[in-house]
Design an enzyme around this catalytic site. Structure first.
Site, short mmCIF file in Angstrom:
data_model
loop_
_atom_site.label_atom_id
_atom_site.label_comp_id
_atom_site.label_asym_id
_atom_site.label_seq_id
_atom_site.Cartn_x
_atom_site.Cartn_y
_atom_site.Cartn_z
CG HIS A 1 48.37 -13.22 9.00
ND1 HIS A 1 49.40 -14.06 9.33
CD2 HIS A 1 47.71 -13.83 7.98
CE1 HIS A 1 49.38 -15.13 8.54
NE2 HIS A 1 48.36 -15.02 7.71
CG ASP B 1 50.07 -17.65 6.15
OD1 ASP B 1 49.02 -18.02 6.73
OD2 ASP B 1 50.15 -16.61 5.47
CE1 TYR C 1 38.22 -20.07 1.65
CE2 TYR C 1 40.24 -18.79 1.79
CZ TYR C 1 38.86 -18.89 1.95
OH TYR C 1 38.14 -17.82 2.42
CG HIS D 1 44.97 -19.87 1.56
ND1 HIS D 1 44.15 -18.85 1.14
CD2 HIS D 1 45.37 -19.55 2.82
CE1 HIS D 1 44.03 -17.95 2.10
NE2 HIS D 1 44.77 -18.34 3.13
CG ASP E 1 51.55 -19.81 -2.01
OD1 ASP E 1 50.51 -19.72 -1.30
OD2 ASP E 1 52.23 -18.82 -2.35
CG HIS E 2 50.01 -20.03 2.47
ND1 HIS E 2 49.69 -19.33 1.33
CD2 HIS E 2 49.15 -19.59 3.44
CE1 HIS E 2 48.70 -18.50 1.57
NE2 HIS E 2 48.35 -18.64 2.84
CG HIS F 1 45.70 -18.93 7.36
ND1 HIS F 1 46.32 -17.73 7.62
CD2 HIS F 1 44.59 -18.96 8.17
CE1 HIS F 1 45.63 -17.05 8.52
NE2 HIS F 1 44.59 -17.77 8.89
#
Length: 256
Positions: free
Chosen positions: A196, A203, A231, A234, A236-237, A239
């Site tokens: 980022h 994301d 992972y 992660h 909830d999203h 990447h």
């Protein structure tokens, strides 16, 4: 019809002469117009001035590569090097097929027209904005690279997301995080080496598509970095980024 006597010519009505002359002029004018037909109208973001095929080089090739970055061979990433090689040709073919164009691998008028239709005057693709890819500040400063480089990388990411969106039926994709300055990254507890900070990461949150659907489809859209459910951190999203070497891990989705 009356046959003329020897030594005489048949009179031709003046209106017939005029009609023939006008028709000839129309044909010639139409031919000239077809031969010099203008290229598609100039675009507010970038206008290509020539057709591009394998072997071409230059800034116009690099601009094309940005727009077709989401159409590489599965698992591959297209270099933004301004060199129209086999990988770029293959990506152009996939782009053309995706939008129902003649898939010859040469960037031509119809290809550019489709790109123009897909992009806004700031060069962002139709369904994503720079503000979506930057929830930190307005000038793209403070990251691991220059502000200009961070914004350029975000543009490349957006075109890959546009390709991902189209591949998944043109349903909305929600971006929950993009570029972060070091201060913003620290504030949200991001990794010190987070992509980022480079502007090339996004994301994605669940919506019309599950996180696993997004992660799996991203494998064919030019992302070297894919992290998703299973992972650490992660669940909830999903990447995505375009780091230098491939690292995919979303165990819940069977990726990794």
């Amino acid at each position: 019809m009356r046959t003329p006597r020897p030594g005489r010519t048949l009179a031709v009505p003046l209106r017939l002469v005029l009609a023939v002359t006008l028709l000839a002029a129309t044909v010639l004018t139409g031919t000239a117009a077809a031969a010099t037909a203008p290229r598609p109208a100039a675009d507010g973001c970038y206008t290509w001035q020539r057709d591009l095929a394998e072997g071409a080089t230059g800034e116009d090739v690099r601009q094309l590569q940005v727009r077709v970055a989401g159409y590489p061979a599965p698992g591959e990433v297209i270099a933004m090097d301004g060199d129209f090689g086999p990988a770029t040709k293959a990506a152009v073919v996939r782009f053309q097929k995706a939008y129902g164009l003649t898939a010859g691998g040469k960037a031509d008028g119809p290809t550019y027209e489709k790109i123009y239709a897909l992009q806004d005057d700031d060069c962002s693709p139709a369904h994503f904005t720079f503000s979506e890819l930057n929830d930190c500040n307005s000038d793209w400063s403070g990251g691991a690279v220059s502000a200009a480089q961070a914004k350029s990388s975000a543009l490349r990411t957006m075109w890959k997301l546009e390709a991902l969106r189209h591949a998944l039926g043109d349903k909305p994709i929600t971006v929950t995080s993009g570029f972060r300055s070091k201060a913003c990254n620290d504030q949200v507890g991001g990794a010190p080496s987070s992509r980022h900070l480079y502007g090339d990461a996004a994301d994605l949150g669940a919506g019309p598509h599950s996180l696993c659907t997004l992660a799996k489809a991203a494998r064919d859209r030019g992302f070297h970095g894919i992290l998703g459910p299973g992972y650490p951190g992660h669940d909830d999203h999903t990447h995505l980024d375009h780091r230098a070497s491939r690292f995919w891990s979303a165990p819940t989705c069977g990726i990794g």
